[in-house]
Design a protein around this motif. Structure first.
Motif, PDB file in Angstrom:
ATOM      1  N   ILE A  82     -47.192  24.113 -39.577  1.00  0.00           N
ATOM      2  CA  ILE A  82     -46.214  23.384 -40.371  1.00  0.00           C
ATOM      3  C   ILE A  82     -46.776  22.042 -40.825  1.00  0.00           C
ATOM      4  O   ILE A  82     -46.570  21.602 -41.959  1.00  0.00           O
ATOM      5  CB  ILE A  82     -44.895  23.213 -39.576  1.00  0.00           C
ATOM      6  CG1 ILE A  82     -43.713  23.019 -40.522  1.00  0.00           C
ATOM      7  CG2 ILE A  82     -44.969  22.079 -38.622  1.00  0.00           C
ATOM      8  CD1 ILE A  82     -42.387  22.848 -39.778  1.00  0.00           C
ATOM      9  N   ARG A  83     -47.504  21.422 -39.960  1.00  0.00           N
ATOM     10  CA  ARG A  83     -48.053  20.116 -40.330  1.00  0.00           C
ATOM     11  C   ARG A  83     -49.190  20.259 -41.319  1.00  0.00           C
ATOM     12  O   ARG A  83     -49.369  19.424 -42.205  1.00  0.00           O
ATOM     13  CB  ARG A  83     -48.559  19.408 -39.073  1.00  0.00           C
ATOM     14  CG  ARG A  83     -47.449  19.248 -38.057  1.00  0.00           C
ATOM     15  CD  ARG A  83     -47.774  18.216 -37.033  1.00  0.00           C
ATOM     16  NE  ARG A  83     -46.572  17.430 -36.821  1.00  0.00           N
ATOM     17  CZ  ARG A  83     -46.552  16.125 -36.680  1.00  0.00           C
ATOM     18  NH1 ARG A  83     -47.678  15.430 -36.699  1.00  0.00           N
ATOM     19  NH2 ARG A  83     -45.414  15.487 -36.527  1.00  0.00           N
ATOM     20  N   ALA A 134     -49.352  22.433 -43.544  1.00  0.00           N
ATOM     21  CA  ALA A 134     -48.765  22.739 -44.851  1.00  0.00           C
ATOM     22  C   ALA A 134     -48.483  21.468 -45.649  1.00  0.00           C
ATOM     23  O   ALA A 134     -48.469  21.476 -46.872  1.00  0.00           O
ATOM     24  CB  ALA A 134     -47.485  23.536 -44.672  1.00  0.00           C
ATOM     25  N   LEU A 135     -48.255  20.398 -44.947  1.00  0.00           N
ATOM     26  CA  LEU A 135     -47.902  19.146 -45.628  1.00  0.00           C
ATOM     27  C   LEU A 135     -49.102  18.295 -46.007  1.00  0.00           C
ATOM     28  O   LEU A 135     -49.016  17.430 -46.871  1.00  0.00           O
ATOM     29  CB  LEU A 135     -46.995  18.323 -44.735  1.00  0.00           C
ATOM     30  CG  LEU A 135     -45.520  18.591 -44.878  1.00  0.00           C
ATOM     31  CD1 LEU A 135     -44.755  17.298 -44.756  1.00  0.00           C
ATOM     32  CD2 LEU A 135     -45.214  19.227 -46.224  1.00  0.00           C
ATOM     33  N   GLY A 165     -45.313  26.362 -52.959  1.00  0.00           N
ATOM     34  CA  GLY A 165     -44.770  25.814 -51.721  1.00  0.00           C
ATOM     35  C   GLY A 165     -43.311  26.162 -51.522  1.00  0.00           C
ATOM     36  O   GLY A 165     -42.548  25.426 -50.907  1.00  0.00           O
TER      37      GLY A 165
END
Lengths: 197, 197, 197, 197
Positions: A163-164, A166-167, A26
């Motif tokens: 992006i979201r 990824a979390l 990450g």
DNA sequence: CATGAATGAGTTTTCATTCAT
DNA sequence: TATGAATGAAAACTCATTCAT
């Protein structure tokens, strides 16, 4: 056991390992040693083939973008209606090859890379232009002058979805992401839809 | 010359310097020494106050989120209508304090940090929940059951706007970002709008 | 395509490339790869022929010394008078083959090599002894018991000329170097000369 | 045990260790680690104080040259006659501080360094100019227009003496070197001398 | 004969962190 | 409170050398 013609094989293995490693950790703070080990070779060989860590990163990024480009092309092939073309682009954006766990993890980090590596920035700019132009092209018949703005919104939303994702824990939810972007497009085009959470 | 009561001043200076440095470098690969120098003190003192680089990062992140929270609160204060509340949240998201060059540059990197630091992930989750709940709360009267999905889309679009802004040259364009999100909301709510590129 | 009888050609090419590379870089910190590339072959082949980098260096050094020896022999051939023989040795010392840019650059580095490689030290000692003996032999009829000391001074001055030449920009100035040593000899022999700067 | 004001002490220790190490190994291919160990500290500290290996080399070179400069100044102090001044410069050139085993070993390598490091080249040029000017200044009253040429020869001979000394086993023989240069000067000046081997 | 493939060992350099003062 | 001093650990990168083909 050294064989001839290993170069393309090694390079591909290193590129894959780079994406996997960045995705797994990450972060771009991965070592060439770990990437090389993952690819089954010494770090010296990785340097032999790519010259530097930065070059390896850029190759990985180029690979991700080319995979995405191929995906879009494939989805667009043979489609005629503009609305279908819009959906094809969205579908391609969340295809397994680009929206898999590792690729998503790497994606965000390529944005970070772009902040310091001009070449990475250039690559990202190319991707953004292409995505935008694909969308505008397909949206024009449907939205006329509003097409660019809608395309801009869709592109930003796709990045936001990445992006979201990824979390989140667990595997990426391509269906949800697709639905979200489709809903936005539908609303922008003033289509009648039933919405669900 | 050591003075009493320096602690909060030093801590604040370090947090600011951290955000500025991360924003400037565009990466978490920033040294404690540079941060400390920017804050006008030795790196040893930075460690004295925060214990570790990681803790410093988390403090910076907490600061960014708390600034944002305050901004939202301020924008919401005294507003009554739900539609105005939605706009207030959006406005707050692109306020100078959060959407300035440095903060935007740091933002992306906090997402990266969240991939390896559980506490960072937690902080980001809190932010996302709060944003979502703010939006849903405001959207409920306007969109009913569709509120969560619309909120989700708006939140993702805001993140997308941040990530794209991080790459652009020149100062962030808050107006454009705001317009983009407003347009999306408007469309989702089926409002009549004139759109322009 | 491997041909027969390539060995001497390859070896010579490698030796030349070694001298050129050391001269160009101005240091022994030269890679076998670069030498081999300059010689038009792979580094593996260089190892095949010389076994090690050190051996390659020694071969290059031997080559330089043998070129010098040949030059001296040629200059001495057919000369009868002792004074002419002294001049011949000096002339040979600054002949193009030994006093060219690359050779001069390599020369200094062979002195360095001699500090760690006994064989190099031995080669250098042979060269020094030979130079000394050549000079003494020629000087004896002219200077008698003073011959060895004069020879010693001339030899040291020649080395000094080399080391200084290595630092100068532009091509080596053999004429100036020759004049300097000749003047020294002349003075030592008490000859009447007109001196010029 | 860390104390204040260590910097100059550490720097001096590192400079000394650098000269000693280069002298001992007879090459610039020494590691910062070994130098640091010799100076009683970690290699990280060496980098902390000098920034790079190259900078450390340059500092060492500067030190050697400044020691030599001081030696010349000391030898010249209080001398009046020009002939005595010439001898003073020669004596200084072979003083223990400059002509010790380690310094001599380092000397040759500084010439090598000068081939790739412009700053080293500059330092060496300064040394050469100074030596030349010292000699010319002292020789002018004795040799008139011939002074520069004689000075040039003496300077080259001094360098030659250094390079040859570097190769010899056993401790440097300052007396022999001094005698050699003195003899050259004497001959050039047409002095009557008894010569011995 | 010739080389691409491969790596172990080493070197410089960086940096978070600790500690005595 | 504040910092200069110090280092262990790690990382990128290099290179001589070996080996199978």
């Amino acid at each position: 056991m050294p064989k001839l013609g290993m170069e393309p094989i090694r390079r591909a293995a290193l590129v894959d390992a780079t994406i996997a490693e960045i995705g797994a950790v990450g972060s771009l703070e991965v070592t060439v040693s770990r990437i090389a080990r993952r690819a089954g070779m010494s770090s010296a060989l990785a340097h032999h083939y790519f010259g530097s860590k930065e070059a390896l990163f850029l190759a990985a990024m180029r690979h991700v973008l080319s995979v995405y480009t191929a995906e879009v092309r494939a989805e667009l092939a043979g489609l005629r209606g503009p609305r279908a073309r819009v959906s094809a682009v969205i579908r391609a954006s969340f295809a397994e090859s680009s929206f898999g766990r590792e690729a998503v993890g790497a994606w965000l980090n390529f944005y970070v890379l772009a902040q310091r590596a001009p070449e990475a920035r250039r690559l990202l700019a190319v991707y953004q232009r292409r995505l935008h132009s694909n969308l505008v092209h397909a949206l024009r018949p449907l939205a006329g002058a509003a097409a660019p703005a809608i395309a801009e919104g869709a592109a930003a939303l796709i990045d936001g979805a990445y992006i979201r994702e990824a979390l989140r824990a667990g595997p990426p939810d391509a269906a949800a992401a697709t639905a979200m972007v489709e809903a936005q497009i539908a609303a922008a085009l003033g289509e009648q839809t039933k919405r669900s959470a």
